[in-house]
Design a protein around this motif. Structure first.
Motif, PDB file in Angstrom:
ATOM      1  N   GLU A  52      46.921  24.189  40.481  1.00  0.00           N
ATOM      2  CA  GLU A  52      47.889  24.139  39.375  1.00  0.00           C
ATOM      3  C   GLU A  52      47.405  23.219  38.266  1.00  0.00           C
ATOM      4  O   GLU A  52      47.465  23.552  37.089  1.00  0.00           O
ATOM      5  N   HIS A  53      46.889  22.068  38.650  1.00  0.00           N
ATOM      6  CA  HIS A  53      46.464  21.070  37.664  1.00  0.00           C
ATOM      7  C   HIS A  53      45.333  21.611  36.793  1.00  0.00           C
ATOM      8  O   HIS A  53      45.385  21.541  35.567  1.00  0.00           O
ATOM      9  N   TYR A  54      44.312  22.168  37.416  1.00  0.00           N
ATOM     10  CA  TYR A  54      43.144  22.556  36.617  1.00  0.00           C
ATOM     11  C   TYR A  54      43.341  23.867  35.868  1.00  0.00           C
ATOM     12  O   TYR A  54      42.830  24.028  34.764  1.00  0.00           O
ATOM     13  N   PHE A  55      44.095  24.785  36.446  1.00  0.00           N
ATOM     14  CA  PHE A  55      44.281  26.046  35.719  1.00  0.00           C
ATOM     15  C   PHE A  55      45.221  25.894  34.518  1.00  0.00           C
ATOM     16  O   PHE A  55      45.249  26.760  33.655  1.00  0.00           O
ATOM     17  N   LYS A  56      45.952  24.747  34.487  1.00  0.00           N
ATOM     18  CA  LYS A  56      46.769  24.470  33.289  1.00  0.00           C
ATOM     19  C   LYS A  56      45.884  24.456  32.039  1.00  0.00           C
ATOM     20  O   LYS A  56      46.292  24.831  30.954  1.00  0.00           O
ATOM     21  N   ASN A  57      44.643  23.975  32.212  1.00  0.00           N
ATOM     22  CA  ASN A  57      43.729  23.831  31.067  1.00  0.00           C
ATOM     23  C   ASN A  57      42.980  25.116  30.722  1.00  0.00           C
ATOM     24  O   ASN A  57      42.192  25.136  29.796  1.00  0.00           O
ATOM     25  N   TYR A  58      43.183  26.131  31.517  1.00  0.00           N
ATOM     26  CA  TYR A  58      42.422  27.362  31.278  1.00  0.00           C
ATOM     27  C   TYR A  58      43.363  28.543  31.111  1.00  0.00           C
ATOM     28  O   TYR A  58      44.041  28.933  32.060  1.00  0.00           O
ATOM     29  N   THR A  59      43.380  29.085  29.911  1.00  0.00           N
ATOM     30  CA  THR A  59      44.203  30.275  29.722  1.00  0.00           C
ATOM     31  C   THR A  59      43.271  31.491  29.764  1.00  0.00           C
ATOM     32  O   THR A  59      42.080  31.379  29.476  1.00  0.00           O
ATOM     33  N   GLY A  60      43.811  32.599  30.121  1.00  0.00           N
ATOM     34  CA  GLY A  60      43.043  33.848  30.080  1.00  0.00           C
ATOM     35  C   GLY A  60      41.925  33.948  31.095  1.00  0.00           C
ATOM     36  O   GLY A  60      40.952  34.657  30.888  1.00  0.00           O
ATOM     37  N   VAL A  61      42.067  33.247  32.233  1.00  0.00           N
ATOM     38  CA  VAL A  61      41.025  33.370  33.268  1.00  0.00           C
ATOM     39  C   VAL A  61      41.172  34.713  33.972  1.00  0.00           C
ATOM     40  O   VAL A  61      42.255  35.067  34.429  1.00  0.00           O
ATOM     41  N   LYS A  62      40.082  35.449  34.033  1.00  0.00           N
ATOM     42  CA  LYS A  62      40.097  36.711  34.781  1.00  0.00           C
ATOM     43  C   LYS A  62      39.025  36.602  35.864  1.00  0.00           C
ATOM     44  O   LYS A  62      37.832  36.555  35.558  1.00  0.00           O
ATOM     45  N   LEU A  63      39.463  36.529  37.098  1.00  0.00           N
ATOM     46  CA  LEU A  63      38.521  36.277  38.187  1.00  0.00           C
ATOM     47  C   LEU A  63      37.852  37.569  38.653  1.00  0.00           C
ATOM     48  O   LEU A  63      38.530  38.548  38.965  1.00  0.00           O
ATOM     49  N   GLU A  64      36.550  37.543  38.699  1.00  0.00           N
ATOM     50  CA  GLU A  64      35.785  38.698  39.185  1.00  0.00           C
ATOM     51  C   GLU A  64      35.366  38.506  40.635  1.00  0.00           C
ATOM     52  O   GLU A  64      35.108  39.473  41.341  1.00  0.00           O
ATOM     53  N   THR A  65      35.232  37.234  41.054  1.00  0.00           N
ATOM     54  CA  THR A  65      34.940  36.981  42.476  1.00  0.00           C
ATOM     55  C   THR A  65      35.733  35.765  42.939  1.00  0.00           C
ATOM     56  O   THR A  65      35.947  34.812  42.195  1.00  0.00           O
ATOM     57  N   ILE A  66      36.171  35.845  44.184  1.00  0.00           N
ATOM     58  CA  ILE A  66      36.797  34.703  44.855  1.00  0.00           C
ATOM     59  C   ILE A  66      36.087  34.583  46.203  1.00  0.00           C
ATOM     60  O   ILE A  66      35.846  35.601  46.875  1.00  0.00           O
ATOM     61  N   TYR A  67      35.727  33.363  46.579  1.00  0.00           N
ATOM     62  CA  TYR A  67      35.042  33.176  47.862  1.00  0.00           C
ATOM     63  C   TYR A  67      35.750  32.057  48.620  1.00  0.00           C
ATOM     64  O   TYR A  67      35.824  30.925  48.159  1.00  0.00           O
ATOM     65  N   ILE A  68      36.300  32.403  49.785  1.00  0.00           N
ATOM     66  CA  ILE A  68      36.967  31.394  50.596  1.00  0.00           C
ATOM     67  C   ILE A  68      36.020  31.045  51.738  1.00  0.00           C
ATOM     68  O   ILE A  68      35.785  31.851  52.645  1.00  0.00           O
ATOM     69  N   GLY A  69      35.444  29.858  51.649  1.00  0.00           N
ATOM     70  CA  GLY A  69      34.417  29.472  52.624  1.00  0.00           C
ATOM     71  C   GLY A  69      34.827  28.223  53.377  1.00  0.00           C
ATOM     72  O   GLY A  69      35.881  27.638  53.144  1.00  0.00           O
ATOM     73  N   GLY A  70      33.960  27.808  54.272  1.00  0.00           N
ATOM     74  CA  GLY A  70      34.329  26.620  55.041  1.00  0.00           C
ATOM     75  C   GLY A  70      33.149  25.983  55.724  1.00  0.00           C
ATOM     76  O   GLY A  70      32.025  26.139  55.275  1.00  0.00           O
ATOM     77  N   GLY A  71      33.454  25.365  56.845  1.00  0.00           N
ATOM     78  CA  GLY A  71      34.618  25.505  57.711  1.00  0.00           C
ATOM     79  C   GLY A  71      34.753  26.934  58.243  1.00  0.00           C
ATOM     80  O   GLY A  71      33.891  27.777  58.103  1.00  0.00           O
ATOM     81  N   THR A  72      35.882  27.147  58.844  1.00  0.00           N
ATOM     82  CA  THR A  72      36.233  28.480  59.344  1.00  0.00           C
ATOM     83  C   THR A  72      37.599  28.834  58.770  1.00  0.00           C
ATOM     84  O   THR A  72      38.629  28.532  59.391  1.00  0.00           O
TER      85      THR A  72
END
Ligand code: SF4
Length: 401
Positions: A52-72
């Motif tokens: 929430e904090h960091y995306f406040k500063n970014y308008t119009g973000v269109k995500l082409e990839t999301i990677y959930i890594g870890g850890g497991t």
């Protein structure tokens, strides 16, 4: 909105780190914890705060990839991801064709869990198989069997995943004499008894991987890293560099024969199944990174978050490290990341992106490696040869000022 905001190029790649695991593997130096599940709930609350904090500063973000890594990531209940994806949908736009990857481990997921992940739009799985030999899995302290790996791929397909990658490690140790005692040639190397994974054993793992009909394989040679069980109690007889190199070259040969394109030093895929997310790193693009110990690259600055779980939960906003990348460092990073790709660096694109002629700037170094046949310049692309790949770490170091 000010003009500068219109002009801001926002990254379209996002990484989220989930640091929880079922147990700790003996070779692992990732920031991950085996016995801290009581922190999962506060961790996700902190992660939401950070997003929430960091995306406040970014308008119009269109995500082409999301990677959930870890850890497991798959040790965490689905409800937490449902929450995170709802928040991401509120804060950003997730492209219809986005590649959304989650790392999972065999045996740690069931059909319903995977089906639920699929319903969130997660469309790519990276499965930490590591080996199809139960003896080796036990020695490196993996929390699953080879059968679990096969089963996990099967249920993933049933749950609707068409884009599946598996990780494998070569050069694993085994109990002293365990293979040699088998008394057949299968586990002997040039007639010598030994106590590490042979190339034959590795090829068997590759064969099993290929039989699963998946479309991406990542292979890594075992390295003894600091702060791991193996660094405290080193296994005997790790294959030497020469054998590791032989195994690596054989891997390329086998996978290429089976229609896998060797597109990055450690990565192979069927046509059209390159990891778009990881490719963004190798193309030196900027990206968002969230979660414990996560790294990111925004507006010319590389940053990382704290590696201390409690500290992160208390204050997920604070960056542990920030470094404005200098113009020289930008070029160096573009080179050592770009040369990881087997297609290498396109000299024209390099000039357009960085305003520098790569051959002029690095004439001495490039000339040397072209002469040694460790690099080649083909169709406008500067790339490493197979022998160059084997020496890649020294070559990359040469480009650093
Ligand atoms: S499952 Fe992955 S992250 Fe967790 S301890 Fe093993 S290698 Fe490390």
């Amino acid at each position: 909105m000010q003009k500068s905001e219109f002009l801001r190029i926002t990254p379209d790649n996002l990484y989220i780190h989930i640091p929880f695991c079922k147990s700790k593997c003996h070779y692992c130096n990732f920031i991950s914890f085996a016995n801290k599940n009581e922190f999962i709930e506060p961790y996700f609350a902190a992660l939401k705060k950070e997003l929430e904090h960091y995306f406040k500063n970014y308008t119009g973000v269109k995500l082409e990839t999301i990677y959930i890594g870890g850890g497991t990531p798959s040790v965490v209940d689905f409800a937490f991801y449902k929450d995170i994806f709802k928040l991401l949908a509120d804060l950003t736009e997730i492209s219809k064709n986005a590649e959304i990857t989650m790392e999972i481990n065999p045996g740690a997921v069931n059909f319903n869990y995977l089906k639920n992940l699929r319903s969130l739009g997660i469309n790519r799985l990276s499965i930490g198989v590591q080996s199809f030999d139960d003896r080796l899995l036990k020695i490196i302290n993996r929390a699953h069997s080879a059968k679990d790996a096969v089963e996990t791929v099967k249920i993933a397909k049933k749950a609707g995943f068409e884009n599946i990658s598996i990780d494998l490690i070569y050069g694993l140790p085994c109990e002293a004499g365990a293979y040699a005692q088998k008394g057949n040639d299968e586990f002997s190397l040039q007639g010598r008894a030994h106590s590490f994974q042979t190339s034959e054993n590795w090829e068997e793992s590759l064969k099993q991987a290929l039989s699963l009909d998946i479309n991406h394989i990542s292979t890594y040679g075992l390295k003894i890293e600091e702060n791991t069980e193996f660094s405290v109690n080193p296994p005997e007889n790790i294959p030497d560099d020469e054998l590791q190199s032989q195994i690596y070259l054989k891997t390329i040969e086998i996978l290429e024969k089976n229609n896998f394109n060797h597109y990055e030093i450690s990565n192979f895929c069927k046509s059209g199944f390159e990891s778009r997310h990881n490719k963004a790193y190798w193309q030196n693009k900027e990206y968002f990174g969230f979660g414990l110990a996560a790294h990111g690259y925004l507006e010319g600055t590389r940053y990382s978050n704290t590696e201390n779980l409690e500290k992160y939960i208390i204050n997920p906003i604070e960056r542990a490290f920030e470094n404005k990348v200098s113009e020289t460092a930008k070029l160096e990073e573009a080179i050592f990341l770009g040369l990881r790709l087997t297609n290498g660096i396109n000299s024209q694109e390099f000039k357009i992106k960085y305003g520098v002629d790569i051959f002029q700037q690095y004439s001495k170094i490039i000339g040397k490696y072209l002469n040694y046949d460790l690099m080649v310049y083909e169709n406008g692309n500067l790339k490493l040869t197979k022998n160059g790949i084997l020496l890649s770490n020294s070559i990359f170091a040469d480009f650093l000022e």
